[in-house]
Design an enzyme around this catalytic site. Structure first.
Site, PDB file in Angstrom:
ATOM      1  N   HIS A 178       0.798  -1.236   0.000  1.00 32.04           N
ATOM      2  CA  HIS A 178       0.000   0.000   0.000  1.00 32.04           C
ATOM      3  C   HIS A 178       0.829   1.285   0.000  1.00 32.04           C
ATOM      4  O   HIS A 178       0.279   2.373  -0.159  1.00 32.04           O
ATOM      5  CB  HIS A 178      -0.931   0.022   1.209  1.00 32.04           C
ATOM      6  N   ASP A 387       3.320   9.714  -0.712  1.00 35.09           N
ATOM      7  CA  ASP A 387       2.144   8.908  -0.350  1.00 35.09           C
ATOM      8  C   ASP A 387       1.937   7.838  -1.404  1.00 35.09           C
ATOM      9  O   ASP A 387       2.007   8.141  -2.604  1.00 35.09           O
ATOM     10  CB  ASP A 387       0.899   9.814  -0.287  1.00 35.09           C
TER      11      ASP A 387
HETATM   12  C1  GDG Z   1      -2.177   3.926   3.295  1.00 36.98           C
HETATM   13  C2  GDG Z   1      -1.168   4.619   2.355  1.00 36.98           C
HETATM   14  C3  GDG Z   1      -2.877   4.516   0.522  1.00 36.98           C
HETATM   15  C4  GDG Z   1      -8.894   9.924   7.969  1.00 36.98           C
HETATM   16  N1  GDG Z   1      -9.306  10.634   9.042  1.00 36.98           N
HETATM   17  C5  GDG Z   1     -10.465  10.108   9.420  1.00 36.98           C
HETATM   18  C6  GDG Z   1     -10.770   9.054   8.569  1.00 36.98           C
HETATM   19  N2  GDG Z   1      -9.794   8.960   7.701  1.00 36.98           N
HETATM   20  C7  GDG Z   1      -9.768   7.969   6.600  1.00 36.98           C
HETATM   21  C8  GDG Z   1      -9.893   8.659   5.270  1.00 36.98           C
HETATM   22  C9  GDG Z   1      -9.230   7.661   4.340  1.00 36.98           C
HETATM   23  C10 GDG Z   1      -8.207   6.982   5.252  1.00 36.98           C
HETATM   24  O1  GDG Z   1      -8.528   7.292   6.593  1.00 36.98           O
HETATM   25  C11 GDG Z   1      -6.793   7.503   5.013  1.00 36.98           C
HETATM   26  O2  GDG Z   1      -6.321   6.933   3.814  1.00 36.98           O
HETATM   27  P1  GDG Z   1      -5.069   7.500   3.013  1.00 36.98           P
HETATM   28  O3  GDG Z   1      -4.983   6.764   1.744  1.00 36.98           O
HETATM   29  O4  GDG Z   1      -5.266   8.971   2.822  1.00 36.98           O
HETATM   30  O5  GDG Z   1      -3.788   7.305   3.945  1.00 36.98           O
HETATM   31  P2  GDG Z   1      -3.103   6.105   4.828  1.00 36.98           P
HETATM   32  O6  GDG Z   1      -3.870   5.792   6.052  1.00 36.98           O
HETATM   33  O7  GDG Z   1      -1.694   6.550   5.049  1.00 36.98           O
HETATM   34  O8  GDG Z   1      -3.154   4.818   3.864  1.00 36.98           O
HETATM   35  C12 GDG Z   1      -1.908   5.429   1.300  1.00 36.98           C
HETATM   36  C13 GDG Z   1      -3.744   3.707   1.481  1.00 36.98           C
HETATM   37  O9  GDG Z   1      -2.955   3.009   2.462  1.00 36.98           O
HETATM   38  C14 GDG Z   1      -4.565   2.661   0.724  1.00 36.98           C
HETATM   39  O10 GDG Z   1      -3.751   1.812  -0.004  1.00 36.98           O
HETATM   40  O11 GDG Z   1      -3.745   5.348  -0.243  1.00 36.98           O
HETATM   41  O12 GDG Z   1      -0.992   6.008   0.391  1.00 36.98           O
HETATM   42  O13 GDG Z   1      -0.277   5.465   3.101  1.00 36.98           O
HETATM   43  O14 GDG Z   1     -10.152   6.692   3.889  1.00 36.98           O
HETATM   44  O15 GDG Z   1     -11.248   8.885   5.007  1.00 36.98           O
HETATM   45  N3  GDG Z   1     -11.882   8.298   8.663  1.00 36.98           N
HETATM   46  C15 GDG Z   1     -12.750   8.618   9.672  1.00 36.98           C
HETATM   47  N4  GDG Z   1     -12.506   9.633  10.557  1.00 36.98           N
HETATM   48  C16 GDG Z   1     -11.377  10.398  10.462  1.00 36.98           C
HETATM   49  O16 GDG Z   1     -11.169  11.309  11.262  1.00 36.98           O
HETATM   50  N5  GDG Z   1     -13.870   7.880   9.810  1.00 36.98           N
END
Ligand code: GDG
Length: 488
Positions: A178, A387
């Site tokens: 990821h 990212d």
């Molecule tokens: C890893 C990789 C890759 C965030 N704050 C809240 C909340 N979130 C949710 C968002 C989103 C998720 O968390 C974050 O996803 P990201 O992709 O932005 O980042 P990582 O956690 O670092 O994910 C990344 C991912 O894996 C998938 O392969 O895209 O590059 O680093 O869905 O909505 N959700 C809630 N409350 C919050 O305050 N419910």
């Protein structure tokens, strides 16, 4: 809260997802065990897949076990309409410290995000990493059938395909990575790089978000593991086996976000957020509180803008939502201090007529509240320093399908190669980032709509179900000749 029900097995050939953390964290309460949803990109992505496929999820549930304990709860979890079984891996406090906070998050995570100077290489971290990967393998062997399809996730479990193959030479194992995969000259800095690559190469199929990470991985397998490779068709030949490597950019459940964005209560909530924030323009950042997300650099860009374009001081509000993450890791504790200190400092300087320009929320919000923020904001600042993909960018686009909004995206996010309608900036370039913010604020309605429509075409079409279809089709091809899972 997620419902926990007694277990019920689905069929003789199931999907088994294995990741460090699962859909939820278990908490013991006087009323029994409660499951609290976990927040991460991986969880957001895999829940919809398990919702349609069923099967099981093997992961650590956040509880500490004794040294002899390997498996904890096995419970059916219902999320929306479907059920899957959650098999809880038990880890000791020391294992979590050394394998999770240590090798995974203090070595692999910084290194794969190009923060070589932050990576810590300790023999004891590595030993624990090997032991814990073996532990996951023994939970798998105890709970999964011979015909099951084993889908390993992420950098915490790079050795797991190797351990599984030792006990089950014909296992159908795939791996999805990821986070970014760096070029060989960076990956090779890890003293145990060869063992890691060899462990990963015991998969039939390995997926990454972007062609660049695929190229980096194939080159690394060639240089470090001495494998024969075929860059054009994405094959690696190693130990008499052929491993397929693919680009599969992860998506979101577009319809889920869109449905939330159409909900009247959420629309009302968005209006309340705008009113409470004050001013004319609302900027938004949503991230796990992580140094890779570029929160400090984003604050510098907002500060540069307010310093050099004082007309925005009482007109602009920036809301930064920071979901607590890896709070036991000192690098994350330091970052939290730095972010909070910077916001206090900037608000002290730039508050004008009692308009406070930067609002900071350090907690996890409900998904509906999150979508209300996406709807309320004129512009999302998604400016990570690096990212793998970034799902927040895609969620913002989906929420604003029928409305207006501008996405500012870092050139170093995997999402930048898919979301061509975004404004792009180098997050290390403060002046450029703030100039792009101003460009977004001044953008005409028609241009905003055109850009959003172009991005929504991609985010809607290449959603999470598309991703899973693409991945399973390659998996089916990579396992050709073997007995196939009925649902694949
Ligand atoms: C890893 C990789 C890759 C965030 N704050 C809240 C909340 N979130 C949710 C968002 C989103 C998720 O968390 C974050 O996803 P990201 O992709 O932005 O980042 P990582 O956690 O670092 O994910 C990344 C991912 O894996 C998938 O392969 O895209 O590059 O680093 O869905 O909505 N959700 C809630 N409350 C919050 O305050 N419910």
């Amino acid at each position: 809260m997620v419902d926990i029900k007694p277990i019920a097995k689905k069929s003789s050939s199931n999907l088994v997802v294995i990741s460090n953390r699962g859909a939820c964290t278990f908490k013991e309460t006087p009323q029994g065990i409660k499951a609290i949803p976990s927040i991460s990109g991986l969880v957001s992505a895999l829940l919809p897949v398990l919702d349609i496929e069923g099967g099981s999820w093997i992961a650590w549930g956040g509880r500490y076990g004794k040294e002899s304990e390997v498996i904890g709860n096995s419970l059916a979890i219902s999320s929306n309409d479907s059920k899957f079984i959650f098999h809880e891996v038990m880890l000791t406090r020391e294992e979590v410290e050394l394998y999770y906070n240590g090798f995974s998050n203090s070595c692999l995570w910084p290194l794969c995000h190009n923060f070589i100077e932050k990576a810590v290489f300790k023999e004891e971290y590595w030993k624990a990493y090997c032991e814990v990967n073996k532990k996951y393998s023994s939970v798998f062997l105890k709970t999964a059938g011979l015909e099951d399809w084993v889908w390993v996730h992420d950098y915490h479990l790079a050795l797991l395909p190797g351990y599984i193959r030792k006990s089950r030479p014909h296992a159908r194992v795939a791996l999805f990575w990821h986070i970014p995969f760096p070029p060989p000259e960076i990956f090779n800095v890890i003293p145990w790089s060869k063992e890691i690559i060899r462990g990963m190469l015991e998969s039939q199929l390995i997926g990454f978000h972007s062609p660049k990470y695929v190229q980096n991985f194939i080159q690394t397998a060639k240089e470090i593991a001495g494998a024969e490779v075929d860059f054009i068709n994405g094959y690696i030949y190693c130990s008499g086996r052929k491993i397929k490597v693919i680009t599969a950019p992860i998506g979101i459940d577009w319809h889920e976000i869109r449905d939330l964005a159409k909900n009247n209560q959420i629309i009302q909530k968005a209006a309340e957020i705008r009113k409470a924030a004050g001013g004319e323009y609302l900027l938004l950042g949503v991230d796990r509180l992580d140094y890779t997300k570029g929160i400090i650099e984003r604050l510098k860009a907002v500060s540069w803008l307010l310093k050099n374009h004082s007309q925005y001081r009482s007109k602009l509000t920036f809301i930064q939502i920071a979901a607590p993450s890896r709070e036991n890791n000192s690098a994350y504790q330091k970052l939290r201090h730095q972010v909070e200190e910077t916001i206090g400092y900037l608000n002290g300087i730039f508050t004008e007529n009692y308009h406070v320009p930067i609002r900071y929320i350090f907690k996890s919000l409900d998904k509906s509240e999150l979508v209300a923020h996406y709807l309320a904001a004129d512009m999302a600042l998604v400016t990570p320093l690096k990212d793998g993909m970034n799902l927040v960018a895609k969620e913002y686009v989906a929420a604003n399908d029928k409305d207006i909004g501008v996405l500012l995206l870092s050139s170093f996010a995997g999402a930048a190669s898919q979301l061509k309608g975004a404004l792009i900036s180098n997050p290390y370039n403060t002046r450029e980032t703030s100039a792009q913010i101003i460009k977004g604020l001044k953008m005409s309605l028609i241009e905003k709509k055109q850009r959003l429509a172009a991005m929504n075409r991609v985010v809607k079409e290449q959603d999470i179900y598309w991703w899973w279809q693409k991945f399973q089709q390659s998996w089916r091809e990579a396992s050709r000749g073997k007995c196939l899972m009925e649902t694949l």
